[in-house]
Design an enzyme around this catalytic site. Structure first.
Site, short mmCIF file in Angstrom:
data_model
loop_
_atom_site.label_atom_id
_atom_site.label_comp_id
_atom_site.label_asym_id
_atom_site.label_seq_id
_atom_site.Cartn_x
_atom_site.Cartn_y
_atom_site.Cartn_z
N LYS A 1 6.32 6.91 1.07
CA LYS A 1 7.33 7.07 2.13
C LYS A 1 7.77 8.51 2.16
O LYS A 1 7.73 9.19 1.13
CB LYS A 1 8.55 6.19 1.84
CG LYS A 1 9.38 5.85 3.06
CD LYS A 1 8.85 4.60 3.73
CE LYS A 1 9.65 4.17 4.92
NZ LYS A 1 9.18 2.86 5.40
N1 GLU Z 1 7.38 2.42 8.64
C1 GLU Z 1 6.70 1.17 8.74
C2 GLU Z 1 7.10 0.24 7.62
O1 GLU Z 1 8.12 0.41 6.97
C3 GLU Z 1 5.19 1.31 8.91
C4 GLU Z 1 4.46 2.00 7.82
C5 GLU Z 1 3.00 2.33 8.16
O2 GLU Z 1 2.50 1.88 9.18
O3 GLU Z 1 2.41 3.04 7.35
O4 GLU Z 1 6.45 -0.73 7.35
#
Ligand code: GLU
Length: 436
Positions: A124
């Site tokens: 993240k």
């Molecule tokens: N931000 C989204 C989540 O928390 C998608 C993450 C992604 O597609 O890599 O699942």
């Protein structure tokens, strides 16, 4: 249903769950619980590998913005675990995001990817900035500054970002452009970032995938319980990419949307809201601020109104020890990451409210990111029908896995989801061997 006593592993530090719960505390408490359930299966010395992130990086971005001045922003990248594959997870842009939040969210991505069955680990990013106060050109500069500064972390085999709260498809397009530019190719070989515009190698349906996935999970869980979605009353907290799409998909399946809100306004009508009017207002104005299409309600009250399905799709820590006893929903479908605290979980369990946990309920987004990643690696373009049918099949399969496990072991769905996810990551770690 049997009450589960929360207990923690004696050899690992436990994280207090109390009034000042943070995303990090809650993520650790959920992991502690899963480790306790896996007590006989995972040796304690291996558990530390699951608890601690592989890498936590703090970056300083200092772009020159349109006012001619240099502005300094903090940013974070956390790679929690890459046992199953390159780290995957979005970029959160918020004035309050912290390194601990990003660590918790990266950890959640590890479990989410494992549970939905995509070959990715968890990562993240966070950028400490308020996207609502940045001019579009300045946001572009900031995203490009982040890409340049984080360049050595972003790679199809290392960490692949995507949109999260405060970032979107347009931003992912700028990331792809900034990377192609620095590599010296018109395009990139392999997928450096997902959630891009379709014209730049993005996949149709990615923007809607998380919200559609929430609706698919709700439909599947209700079907298993013998409840019907047509006619069910739904309240959706959050009207962004996840909440608005989930509301529309649930309404298309016959549910009645009786409450919605975003950060600026909340609406409630027990007879059903004019959803299309709210959606088009939000599309036109960027939010529900100033919308007069329906009766308003105080934000805090909306969550506590009676309904069949409550969809928290805004941000973390919304259903807590202080309001869980007043929630009058039968199901809670977690569109957001970490909307329910462990303390609230225990209250909801006692009250017989079924929670569809975030790592299952909102995993449609990262599943379709995986489809985008594979199509780009093969320089293909997948049609929308194929994306949607694969999403539907996967959500149904993984709901079955989680809810069958919960039923057989007499656990909550969150316990079952965490058990399956943590076990898969542990198996990957074990298969890799214990050498450094
Ligand atoms: N931000 C989204 C989540 O928390 C998608 C993450 C992604 O597609 O890599 O699942």
């Amino acid at each position: 249903m049997k009450r589960i006593e929360y207990r923690h592993l004696p050899t690992t530090r436990t994280h207090p769950v109390g009034a000042n719960e943070s995303l990090y505390d809650n993520a650790m408490a959920n992991l502690d619980r899963a480790l306790a359930l896996l007590d006989r299966e995972i040796p304690h010395d291996w558990a530390a590998k699951l608890r601690t992130p592989k890498e936590r990086t703090e970056l300083r971005l200092s772009p020159q913005l349109s006012d001619g001045r240099i502005h300094t922003f903090r940013a974070f990248i956390v790679k929690h675990n890459d046992a199953l594959g390159p780290c995957k997870g979005g970029i959160r842009m918020s004035p309050t995001v912290t390194l601990d939040d990003v660590t918790a969210l990266a950890m959640e991505m590890t479990w989410k990817c494992a549970l939905i069955g995509v070959p990715f680990g968890g990562g993240k990013s966070g950028i400490v900035a308020d996207p609502t106060r940045l001019k579009p050109d300045d946001k572009q500069v900031l995203i490009r500054s982040f890409t340049r500064t984080a360049h050595r972390h972003i790679h199809p085999l290392v960490y692949v970002p995507a949109p999260d709260m405060g970032t979107n498809e347009t931003d992912m397009g700028y990331i792809k452009d900034a990377i192609s530019y620095s590599l010296g190719y018109a395009t990139t070989q392999g997928s450096y970032v997902t959630g891009k515009p379709v014209i730049l190698g993005g996949i149709p349906g990615r923007r809607e995938a998380t919200g559609r996935g929430v609706a698919l999970a709700v439909a599947e869980v209700l079907r298993r319980r013998g409840d019907s979605l047509p006619g069910a009353h739904v309240i959706v907290q959050g009207f962004g990419n996840v909440g608005s799409v989930a509301a529309r998909a649930l309404a298309e399946a016959g549910a009645s949307i009786i409450g919605v809100c975003d950060a600026y306004a909340a609406f409630y009508d027990a007879r059903g809201l004019p959803l299309e009017a709210l959606l088009s207002y939000a599309a036109q104005h960027g939010s529900l601020k100033g919308c007069r299409a329906a009766p308003t309600v105080a934000h805090a009250q909306l969550l506590e109104k009676p309904c069949d399905i409550l969809v928290p799709a805004a941000t973390g820590n919304q259903i807590t020890g202080s309001n869980a006893s007043r929630i009058k929903a039968r199901y809670i479908a977690e569109g957001a990451n970490g909307p329910t605290t462990p303390q609230a979980d225990r209250i909801l369990q006692r009250r017989g409210i079924e929670v569809i946990p975030d790592i299952l309920c909102n995993a449609g987004g990262v599943f379709v990111s995986y489809l985008e990643y594979t199509q780009e690696t093969q320089a293909e373009q997948m049609p929308l029908e194929e994306v949607m049918s694969r999403l539907e099949r996967r959500m149904r399969e993984r709901c079955a896995l989680v809810f069958d496990t919960a039923r057989d072991r007499r656990w909550t769905a969150r316990e079952a989801a965490m058990y399956c996810a943590v076990k898969a990551v542990w198996q990957a770690l074990q298969a890799r061997g214990a050498l450094p």
